[in-house]
Design an enzyme around this catalytic site. Structure first.
Site, mmCIF file in Angstrom:
data_model
loop_
_atom_site.group_PDB
_atom_site.id
_atom_site.type_symbol
_atom_site.label_atom_id
_atom_site.label_comp_id
_atom_site.label_asym_id
_atom_site.label_seq_id
_atom_site.Cartn_x
_atom_site.Cartn_y
_atom_site.Cartn_z
ATOM 1 N N SER A 199 26.404 8.499 -16.544
ATOM 2 C CA SER A 199 26.506 7.254 -15.810
ATOM 3 C C SER A 199 27.945 6.764 -15.965
ATOM 4 C CB SER A 199 25.522 6.240 -16.402
ATOM 5 O OG SER A 199 25.661 4.994 -15.770
ATOM 6 N N LYS A 230 26.272 9.822 -11.862
ATOM 7 C CA LYS A 230 25.805 8.524 -11.352
ATOM 8 C C LYS A 230 26.973 7.561 -11.429
ATOM 9 C CE LYS A 230 23.019 4.957 -13.630
ATOM 10 N NZ LYS A 230 21.729 4.750 -14.335
ATOM 11 N N LYS A 288 28.252 3.522 -10.731
ATOM 12 C CA LYS A 288 27.770 2.166 -10.535
ATOM 13 C C LYS A 288 28.410 1.605 -9.271
ATOM 14 C CE LYS A 288 25.423 1.595 -14.421
ATOM 15 N NZ LYS A 288 24.005 1.195 -14.473
ATOM 16 N N ASP A 299 24.014 3.530 -8.694
ATOM 17 C CA ASP A 299 23.163 2.524 -9.338
ATOM 18 C C ASP A 299 23.742 1.137 -9.074
ATOM 19 O OD1 ASP A 299 21.514 0.996 -10.930
ATOM 20 O OD2 ASP A 299 21.959 2.032 -12.808
ATOM 21 N N GLU A 310 19.756 3.739 -7.049
ATOM 22 C CA GLU A 310 18.976 3.123 -8.122
ATOM 23 C C GLU A 310 19.033 1.599 -8.041
ATOM 24 O OE1 GLU A 310 20.147 4.693 -11.918
ATOM 25 O OE2 GLU A 310 18.975 3.254 -13.051
ATOM 26 N N ASP A 364 14.552 1.062 -11.537
ATOM 27 C CA ASP A 364 14.858 0.974 -12.966
ATOM 28 C C ASP A 364 14.306 -0.369 -13.467
ATOM 29 O OD1 ASP A 364 16.092 0.469 -15.438
ATOM 30 O OD2 ASP A 364 18.105 1.029 -14.819
ATOM 31 N N LYS A 395 12.974 4.032 -19.011
ATOM 32 C CA LYS A 395 13.738 3.668 -20.194
ATOM 33 C C LYS A 395 12.751 3.283 -21.277
ATOM 34 C CE LYS A 395 18.037 2.242 -18.046
ATOM 35 N NZ LYS A 395 18.838 1.121 -17.572
ATOM 36 N N GLY A 428 19.352 5.356 -19.759
ATOM 37 C CA GLY A 428 19.997 5.047 -21.033
ATOM 38 C C GLY A 428 20.455 3.603 -21.071
HETATM 39 O O1 OSB Z 1 21.118 0.485 -15.228
HETATM 40 O O2 OSB Z 1 21.034 2.399 -16.108
HETATM 41 C C1 OSB Z 1 21.430 1.232 -16.135
HETATM 42 C C2 OSB Z 1 23.802 0.763 -19.109
HETATM 43 C C3 OSB Z 1 23.528 -0.544 -19.461
HETATM 44 C C4 OSB Z 1 22.615 -1.251 -18.712
HETATM 45 C C5 OSB Z 1 21.971 -0.661 -17.624
HETATM 46 C C6 OSB Z 1 22.242 0.661 -17.283
HETATM 47 C C7 OSB Z 1 23.194 1.356 -18.023
HETATM 48 C C8 OSB Z 1 23.606 2.714 -17.705
HETATM 49 C C9 OSB Z 1 24.119 3.516 -18.853
HETATM 50 O O3 OSB Z 1 23.658 3.162 -16.581
HETATM 51 C C10 OSB Z 1 23.378 4.751 -19.123
HETATM 52 C C11 OSB Z 1 23.811 5.362 -20.418
HETATM 53 O O4 OSB Z 1 23.362 4.918 -21.489
HETATM 54 O O5 OSB Z 1 24.602 6.303 -20.383
HETATM 55 MG MG MG Z 2 19.962 1.514 -13.827
#
Ligand code: OSB
Ligand code: MG
Length: 371
Positions: free
Chosen positions: A138, A164, A166, A191, A216, A241, A265, A293
């Site tokens: 991510s 992925k 953001k 995401d 996402e 999510d 999660k 994660g």
């Molecule tokens: O939406 O998946 C998410 C990290 C913090 C809060 C929300 C998210 C995330 C990530 C990180 O996308 C995923 C990771 O731990 O590598």
């Molecule tokens: Mg997410």
């Protein structure tokens, strides 16, 4: 085999991230994490509460999680004879929300149970469908597009199976266009962390041209229903999510066709027992899942690896190497990936890695023993 927790030790640790992580709701430079150690007969099980430092991803945050675990969960589980770790969650099911705080204790109980039985956690969970789990990364919102492209290149060269990125309004269509121009054939997804509304349907439809694996959580964190018309308008599958906090939510979302994929999660759904239920609901409906994660330290990371060995975790998850986040992790060895972009599962009892007690002490800023 039953469990009866004699003591619970809560620890708050502070660890700076190697690189800041930015989502549509903000930037994180340092993680503040509550760890849970549950003790029985000289054996310890470990859990990690996966909430953020602020109530922005969901309603939970570090300080509240500490109080929920100490004042409302611990008194309900300490000294109680339980048939199994799977029975622990029900002891605190009267608490509204705060699933990450509850889930950190629950996950520690599963680890304890596995260690008492002398088996790896993945086996205790009923997993083991694969010896190595497929990994993605991510990548947060960056300061510039060249910086993002450089990050993606590094991760692709490291072997990760999917990227992925953001997104948020102003950092979406044109940025993804640049990424696709540079990397036409990688498995790519985006995401949004709830950054859009139904008023953005026409805008979000423009993402279809980039053949993303999925988008996402485009809409509100607590809004399954609005995703239905959006999914009907999009060719790209929606992955939920934030919206999915229980197996019941997964059932509803699938029945309504709000999504085609679900991110599980461990903390968000309140621990392993509910995560397994969500997994089972999705599997029965033919909906693939992957493991999300929360910028976990080693314990949460190792728990995610174990969870990802359940059969329906068929898509690469956000479970990646410790070194992407930490200069030094609290577990030894650190979580590492293979050149194939996978993490191999381990056969030690419990979550499979050792605790680096020396380093854990260094990063601990508060500690409280209960019971
Ligand atoms: O939406 O998946 C998410 C990290 C913090 C809060 C929300 C998210 C995330 C990530 C990180 O996308 C995923 C990771 O731990 O590598
Ligand atoms: Mg997410």
């Amino acid at each position: 085999m039953g469990i009866q927790i004699e003591q619970i030790v809560l620890r708050e640790i502070r660890m700076p991230l190697v690189h800041f992580f930015e989502t549509s709701f903000g930037r994180t430079y340092e993680r503040v994490i509550v760890l849970v150690e549950v003790r029985q007969g000289g054996v310890s099980g470990w859990g990690e509460i996966t909430c953020g430092e602020n109530p922005f991803y969901n309603e939970e945050w570090t300080d509240a999680a500490w109080m929920i675990a100490r004042d409302f969960v611990a008194p309900r589980v300490l000294g109680v004879a339980l048939e199994s770790a799977a029975a622990l969650g029900a002891r605190s099911a009267h608490i509204r929300g705060h699933r990450m705080a509850r889930g950190g204790v629950e996950a520690a109980a599963w680890d304890l149970e596995a260690r008492l039985a002398g088996v790896p956690l993945w086996k205790q969970l009923g997993g083991g469908a694969r010896r190595e789990i497929p990994c993605g990364v991510s990548i947060g919102i960056q300061d510039s597009v060249p910086q993002l492209l450089k990050k993606i290149e590094t991760e692709v060269n490291d072997g990760y199976q999917r990227i992925k990125m953001k997104i948020k309004p102003g950092w979406d269509v044109e940025v993804i266009r640049e990424v696709r121009r540079e990397f036409p054939s990688i498995k790519l997804m985006a995401d949004a962390n709830s950054a859009y509304t139904l008023a953005d349907i026409e805008h979000l439809k423009r993402l279809d041209e980039f053949y993303l694996m999925m988008i996402e959580q485009p809409l509100a964190h607590d809004e399954i229903i609005d995703h239905v018309p959006l999914q009907a308008a999009l060719q790209t599958p929606i992955c939920l999510d934030e919206c999915i906090r229980s197996a019941h939510h997964a059932e509803q979302a699938i029945r309504m066709r709000a999504c085609g994929i679900i991110n599980i999660k461990l903390g968000r759904v309140g621990g392993f027992t509910e995560a397994k239920r969500v997994h089972d609901v999705c599997q029965a409906a033919g909906v693939p899942v992957w493991c999300g994660g929360m910028l976990e330290a080693g314990i949460g990371r190792a728990h995610n690896v174990a969870l990802s060995t359940l059969p329906n975790f068929v898509l690469p998850g956000d479970v990646s190497a410790s070194k992407r986040y930490w200069k030094r992790d609290i577990i030894a060895p650190a979580v590492e990936t293979t050149a194939r972009g996978t993490i191999e599962i381990r056969d030690e009892a419990g979550f499979g890695y050792g605790i680096d007690h020396q380093f854990l002490k260094e990063v601990t800023v508060r500690e409280e023993t209960l019971g």
